[in-house]
Design an enzyme around this catalytic site. Structure first.
Site, PDB file in Angstrom:
ATOM      1  N   PHE A 117     -79.695  59.523 -21.479  1.00  0.00           N
ATOM      2  CA  PHE A 117     -80.392  58.275 -21.753  1.00  0.00           C
ATOM      3  C   PHE A 117     -81.790  58.378 -21.153  1.00  0.00           C
ATOM      4  O   PHE A 117     -82.010  59.163 -20.225  1.00  0.00           O
ATOM      5  CB  PHE A 117     -79.640  57.088 -21.126  1.00  0.00           C
ATOM      6  N   GLN A 237     -89.615  43.847 -20.659  1.00  0.00           N
ATOM      7  CA  GLN A 237     -89.506  45.148 -21.339  1.00  0.00           C
ATOM      8  C   GLN A 237     -89.499  45.031 -22.858  1.00  0.00           C
ATOM      9  O   GLN A 237     -88.745  44.235 -23.413  1.00  0.00           O
ATOM     10  CB  GLN A 237     -88.207  45.837 -20.904  1.00  0.00           C
ATOM     11  N   HIS A 239     -88.480  47.196 -25.904  1.00  0.00           N
ATOM     12  CA  HIS A 239     -87.700  48.393 -26.227  1.00  0.00           C
ATOM     13  C   HIS A 239     -88.349  49.060 -27.437  1.00  0.00           C
ATOM     14  O   HIS A 239     -88.670  48.386 -28.407  1.00  0.00           O
ATOM     15  CB  HIS A 239     -86.260  47.960 -26.534  1.00  0.00           C
ATOM     16  N   LEU A 249     -81.786  45.716 -32.322  1.00  0.00           N
ATOM     17  CA  LEU A 249     -81.881  46.927 -31.514  1.00  0.00           C
ATOM     18  C   LEU A 249     -81.123  48.113 -32.109  1.00  0.00           C
ATOM     19  O   LEU A 249     -80.001  47.982 -32.562  1.00  0.00           O
ATOM     20  CB  LEU A 249     -81.310  46.656 -30.116  1.00  0.00           C
ATOM     21  N   GLU A 252     -80.968  53.291 -27.525  1.00  0.00           N
ATOM     22  CA  GLU A 252     -81.530  54.549 -27.063  1.00  0.00           C
ATOM     23  C   GLU A 252     -80.492  55.673 -27.130  1.00  0.00           C
ATOM     24  O   GLU A 252     -80.837  56.858 -27.077  1.00  0.00           O
ATOM     25  CB  GLU A 252     -81.941  54.324 -25.603  1.00  0.00           C
ATOM     26  N   ARG A 283     -88.849  53.570 -21.334  1.00  0.00           N
ATOM     27  CA  ARG A 283     -89.113  52.720 -22.504  1.00  0.00           C
ATOM     28  C   ARG A 283     -90.552  52.238 -22.591  1.00  0.00           C
ATOM     29  O   ARG A 283     -91.126  52.147 -23.676  1.00  0.00           O
ATOM     30  CB  ARG A 283     -88.174  51.514 -22.463  1.00  0.00           C
ATOM     31  N   HIS A 364     -87.109  42.832 -25.252  1.00  0.00           N
ATOM     32  CA  HIS A 364     -85.724  43.221 -24.992  1.00  0.00           C
ATOM     33  C   HIS A 364     -85.137  42.705 -23.683  1.00  0.00           C
ATOM     34  O   HIS A 364     -84.042  42.169 -23.650  1.00  0.00           O
ATOM     35  CB  HIS A 364     -85.665  44.748 -25.006  1.00  0.00           C
ATOM     36  N   ARG A 406     -87.108  48.658 -16.560  1.00  0.00           N
ATOM     37  CA  ARG A 406     -85.697  49.036 -16.367  1.00  0.00           C
ATOM     38  C   ARG A 406     -85.351  50.287 -17.166  1.00  0.00           C
ATOM     39  O   ARG A 406     -85.785  50.439 -18.304  1.00  0.00           O
ATOM     40  CB  ARG A 406     -84.785  47.891 -16.818  1.00  0.00           C
TER      41      ARG A 406
HETATM   42  C1  FAD Z   1     -78.819  44.444 -28.333  1.00  0.00           C
HETATM   43  C2  FAD Z   1     -78.777  44.773 -26.882  1.00  0.00           C
HETATM   44  C3  FAD Z   1     -78.281  46.000 -26.458  1.00  0.00           C
HETATM   45  C4  FAD Z   1     -78.236  46.310 -25.092  1.00  0.00           C
HETATM   46  N1  FAD Z   1     -77.721  47.522 -24.691  1.00  0.00           N
HETATM   47  C5  FAD Z   1     -77.610  47.795 -23.363  1.00  0.00           C
HETATM   48  C6  FAD Z   1     -76.989  48.999 -22.900  1.00  0.00           C
HETATM   49  O1  FAD Z   1     -76.507  49.830 -23.675  1.00  0.00           O
HETATM   50  N2  FAD Z   1     -76.913  49.213 -21.573  1.00  0.00           N
HETATM   51  C7  FAD Z   1     -77.402  48.327 -20.661  1.00  0.00           C
HETATM   52  O2  FAD Z   1     -77.306  48.582 -19.463  1.00  0.00           O
HETATM   53  N3  FAD Z   1     -77.992  47.170 -21.076  1.00  0.00           N
HETATM   54  C8  FAD Z   1     -78.088  46.885 -22.397  1.00  0.00           C
HETATM   55  N4  FAD Z   1     -78.664  45.696 -22.797  1.00  0.00           N
HETATM   56  C9  FAD Z   1     -79.041  44.692 -21.790  1.00  0.00           C
HETATM   57  C10 FAD Z   1     -77.787  43.991 -21.292  1.00  0.00           C
HETATM   58  O3  FAD Z   1     -76.822  43.943 -22.304  1.00  0.00           O
HETATM   59  C11 FAD Z   1     -78.085  42.564 -20.835  1.00  0.00           C
HETATM   60  O4  FAD Z   1     -79.150  42.571 -19.941  1.00  0.00           O
HETATM   61  C12 FAD Z   1     -76.843  41.995 -20.139  1.00  0.00           C
HETATM   62  O5  FAD Z   1     -75.714  42.126 -20.957  1.00  0.00           O
HETATM   63  C13 FAD Z   1     -77.026  40.549 -19.718  1.00  0.00           C
HETATM   64  O6  FAD Z   1     -75.802  40.123 -19.169  1.00  0.00           O
HETATM   65  P1  FAD Z   1     -75.693  38.757 -18.401  1.00  0.00           P
HETATM   66  O7  FAD Z   1     -74.326  38.696 -17.813  1.00  0.00           O
HETATM   67  O8  FAD Z   1     -76.820  38.596 -17.483  1.00  0.00           O
HETATM   68  O9  FAD Z   1     -75.874  37.654 -19.530  1.00  0.00           O
HETATM   69  P2  FAD Z   1     -75.336  37.508 -21.049  1.00  0.00           P
HETATM   70  O10 FAD Z   1     -74.347  38.536 -21.413  1.00  0.00           O
HETATM   71  O11 FAD Z   1     -76.522  37.338 -21.889  1.00  0.00           O
HETATM   72  O12 FAD Z   1     -74.553  36.145 -20.974  1.00  0.00           O
HETATM   73  C14 FAD Z   1     -75.198  34.922 -20.698  1.00  0.00           C
HETATM   74  C15 FAD Z   1     -74.138  33.869 -20.567  1.00  0.00           C
HETATM   75  O13 FAD Z   1     -74.717  32.678 -20.097  1.00  0.00           O
HETATM   76  C16 FAD Z   1     -74.251  31.583 -20.840  1.00  0.00           C
HETATM   77  N5  FAD Z   1     -75.274  30.541 -20.768  1.00  0.00           N
HETATM   78  C17 FAD Z   1     -76.610  30.653 -20.942  1.00  0.00           C
HETATM   79  N6  FAD Z   1     -77.213  29.466 -20.755  1.00  0.00           N
HETATM   80  C18 FAD Z   1     -76.236  28.578 -20.449  1.00  0.00           C
HETATM   81  C19 FAD Z   1     -76.210  27.207 -20.159  1.00  0.00           C
HETATM   82  N7  FAD Z   1     -77.318  26.468 -20.146  1.00  0.00           N
HETATM   83  N8  FAD Z   1     -75.010  26.628 -19.910  1.00  0.00           N
HETATM   84  C20 FAD Z   1     -73.856  27.336 -19.949  1.00  0.00           C
HETATM   85  N9  FAD Z   1     -73.824  28.652 -20.214  1.00  0.00           N
HETATM   86  C21 FAD Z   1     -75.004  29.272 -20.467  1.00  0.00           C
HETATM   87  C22 FAD Z   1     -73.980  32.132 -22.219  1.00  0.00           C
HETATM   88  O14 FAD Z   1     -73.017  31.345 -22.898  1.00  0.00           O
HETATM   89  C23 FAD Z   1     -73.439  33.523 -21.885  1.00  0.00           C
HETATM   90  O15 FAD Z   1     -72.058  33.446 -21.642  1.00  0.00           O
HETATM   91  C24 FAD Z   1     -78.713  45.370 -24.158  1.00  0.00           C
HETATM   92  C25 FAD Z   1     -79.202  44.141 -24.577  1.00  0.00           C
HETATM   93  C26 FAD Z   1     -79.252  43.848 -25.930  1.00  0.00           C
HETATM   94  C27 FAD Z   1     -79.838  42.525 -26.347  1.00  0.00           C
END
Ligand code: FAD
Length: 588
Positions: A117, A237, A239, A249, A252, A283, A364, A406
């Site tokens: 990666f 960031q 991407h 997306l 990578e 990135r 991203h 990142r």
């Molecule tokens: C398409 C894509 C591919 C990616 N691929 C990778 C990868 O391969 N490897 C890697 O390390 N990272 C990757 N990332 C980044 C990574 O996935 C995210 O940064 C990470 O999953 C975020 O997780 P989180 O737990 O912070 O929030 P999220 O998984 O975004 O969850 C947010 C949660 O908060 C809740 N929420 C939000 N606002 C409120 C509110 N006001 N009230 C109640 N609930 C709320 C939502 O319902 C949800 O459950 C990727 C991101 C994307 C978009």
């Protein structure tokens, strides 16, 4: 009136970070999760490529190499003690997930399979190293499903499709939150000893983004409204590989498997910008290189995009040119990258096995966010004062392991490592304290805010304001920035904020009022866009994801420091915690 609930530990958000902290908190205290989405729809489920840990299953690796790569990738703005914890605990965290039943891909001898990666290297040879553990290109999906099952097993109480709209603070301490039950429109007061904000990112500030519709930064926006600061907001960031014009997306992982960028002349242009890491440079470097090619007239057909080439016969040529003995065929590529191949076929109507794919950088990931300490406790200022009872983890937070940029696969590790630390700390804290009183009118401010939006007699349409905001952010607060562009963006954001005061929504009802909730979310986006532009304007240097054309060099003398920004646009700074690695020039 509002319904009332009481829990020791309350987690807002059911992505990877929220579920991991809920799982660990629930091992010893009464825990609930509130999520505006059904848990398994959280954006973590969209993560494709992998989760990094120096397991060394495929070739030699060390957590110290992972730490150095992370710090270098972050352009030396990372807090190095936080990075050490991340990379050391990543190994245990991935094995923990394996023991919970996560179906990782395997090596022939049964170990967790790993792949290359961007920015992850063998520090001795400087060549890419296989460090990303994966389950095809559905790694995040598997993490989310696994953690959700474990939380259910552990009797975590879920409030699905409840949206937090306010936080309850008394004497500077957090004592709960107020949420709307989306199905009924009713308000609920959640009284808690400890609250974890795990609400994810805010990519919807931009138009071309990989982020889901729901990623509106509700948690960080509420922090601003409580007169608390956000950290390093200028570091966002982009991407390099979003599907052209859509931003969806393409992981990578494609380049990890051997795909490369090509320009209109068919050149593999990353050889010029990053001679060693080439297409697997970090990135920020890749996204800038793409736009440099576009500016030089080398975009495809002179337009603003280039190709990502993952045709197997070409990949084999690139691998051969790089001196690798590895070879791929169509079946291998289809097995390793099934989802992104499907995306290209469905959304673009082209077959990546036989044609190159048009891509452009896409908004991203937020490196910045809610400042926390090493136990995920939220910080109230640059001096490190802890906000009692309040935690944050995941993309909403900034413990500063990603610094100015990142590395791929490091977000999923961050969720798991700091989600777990936060969950454990919350439970310990909750066991030591009693519930503190909150007023009967704790829901009142939220009720007033929502009624004000619902009954506003203006003529502005929230959807239109959102569209204009996203357009201006793409144009002025994107990959390349200047003082002039940022000032223009700020003026525009202020105008849009003024127009926001005169919005009108059509749906005046209670049940599933998405009009109302999206208008409320737009308020969050506007606040976050503003502090992003303010922080970017103040940082007169280029570092990681923040590139100022008028200040093209990194300036450690004046800017080796974290930005703290408040809702009144005040800025203070705090020092970066340097450990083993002194800042050096970044070469890939
Ligand atoms: C398409 C894509 C591919 C990616 N691929 C990778 C990868 O391969 N490897 C890697 O390390 N990272 C990757 N990332 C980044 C990574 O996935 C995210 O940064 C990470 O999953 C975020 O997780 P989180 O737990 O912070 O929030 P999220 O998984 O975004 O969850 C947010 C949660 O908060 C809740 N929420 C939000 N606002 C409120 C509110 N006001 N009230 C109640 N609930 C709320 C939502 O319902 C949800 O459950 C990727 C991101 C994307 C978009």
């Amino acid at each position: 009136m509002a319904q009332y609930h009481q829990f020791d530990a309350l987690v807002i958000g059911a992505g990877g970070s929220g579920l991991m902290s809920a799982l660990y908190a629930s091992k010893s205290v009464n825990t609930a999760v509130i999520s505006k989405l059904y848990p398994t729809r959280s954006h973590t489920g969209a993560a494709q490529g992998g989760i990094s840990a120096a397991l060394g299953n495929m070739e030699p690796d060390k957590w110290e190499w992972h730490a150095y790569d992370t710090i270098k990738g972050g352009d030396f703005l990372c807090d190095q003690d936080a990075v050490d914890i991340l990379c050391k605990e990543a190994i245990h965290a991935v094995i923990d997930l394996e023991h919970m039943g996560l179906p990782f891909d395997r090596t022939p001898d049964g170990k967790i399979s790993q792949r290359r990666f961007g920015g992850h290297t063998n520090n001795e040879t400087k060549k890419p190293v296989m460090r990303a553990c994966h389950a095809a290109d559905r790694t995040g999906h598997m993490i989310l499903q696994t953690l959700y099952q474990q939380c259910i097993k552990n009797n975590v109480r879920f409030f699905d499709e409840f949206q937090m709209v306010d936080m309850i603070t008394v004497d500077g301490a957090c004592r709960g939150i107020v949420a709307v039950e989306l199905n009924t429109g009713e308000l609920h007061v959640f009284h808690a000893k400890a609250v974890m904000l795990a609400t994810g990112g805010f990519g919807k500030v931009w138009k071309i983004t990989s982020n889901a519709h729901s990623l509106t930064g509700d948690g960080p926006a509420i922090i601003l409204r409580k007169s608390l600061p956000l950290e390093d907001m200028e570091f966002y960031q982009f991407h390099p590989t979003g599907i052209y014009k859509m931003g969806i997306l393409l992981s990578e992982a494609a380049r990890g498997e051997g795909a490369v960028f090509i320009n209109d002349k068919g050149e593999r242009f990353m050889e010029r910008y990053a001679p060693t890491m080439k297409d697997l440079a970090s990135r920020d470097v890749c996204s800038r290189s793409i736009y440099k090619e576009v500016r030089a007239g080398n975009g495809i057909g002179g337009k603003d995009y280039v190709y990502l080439d993952f045709r197997p016969d070409r990949i084999n040529k690139y691998l051969e040119a790089d001196g690798s003995s590895r070879r791929v065929d169509a079946e291998y590529i289809e097995t390793r990258l099934p989802d992104i191949i499907e995306f290209v076929r469905v959304y673009m109507g082209i077959d990546p096995i036989t044609e190159p794919v048009p891509i452009q950088p896409t908004a991203h990931y937020a490196m910045g966010g809610i400042p926390t300490d090493l136990d995920a406790r939220v910080l109230a200022d640059e001096k490190g004062t802890v906000v009692e009872g309040l935690y944050a983890a995941g993309e909403a937070a900034c413990v500063s392991v990603h610094g100015a940029n990142r590395l791929g696969t490091n977000s999923l590790v961050d969720l798991i490592v700091y989600g777990r630390r936060g969950g454990i700390h919350m439970a310990e804290y909750a066991k030591q304290v009693d519930f503190k009183l909150i007023g009967d009118d704790a829901h009142k401010a939220a009720e007033d805010t929502l009624n004000a939006i619902r009954n506003n007699a203006g003529s502005e349409h929230p959807g239109q304001i959102r569209k204009e905001l996203q357009m201006h952010m793409d144009e002025h607060v994107g990959v390349f920035r200047t003082q002039e562009k940022l000032e223009e963006a700020l003026e525009e954001i202020h105008r849009l904020k003024e127009r926001y005061r005169h919005i009108h929504i059509d749906d005046k009802g209670r049940r599933w009022n998405t009009d109302l909730m999206e208008a409320w979310e737009l308020g969050c986006l506007l606040d976050l866009a503003e502090v992003t532009a303010v922080s970017a304007l103040a940082r007169e240097e280029s570092r990681g994801g923040h590139y100022r054309e008028d200040f093209p060099n990194r300036d450690d003398q004046n800017f080796l420091k974290h930005t703290m920004v408040w809702s009144d646009n005040r800025i203070t700074y705090k020092p970066v915690r340097i450990g083993r690695y002194q800042p050096t020039e970044r070469k890939y």
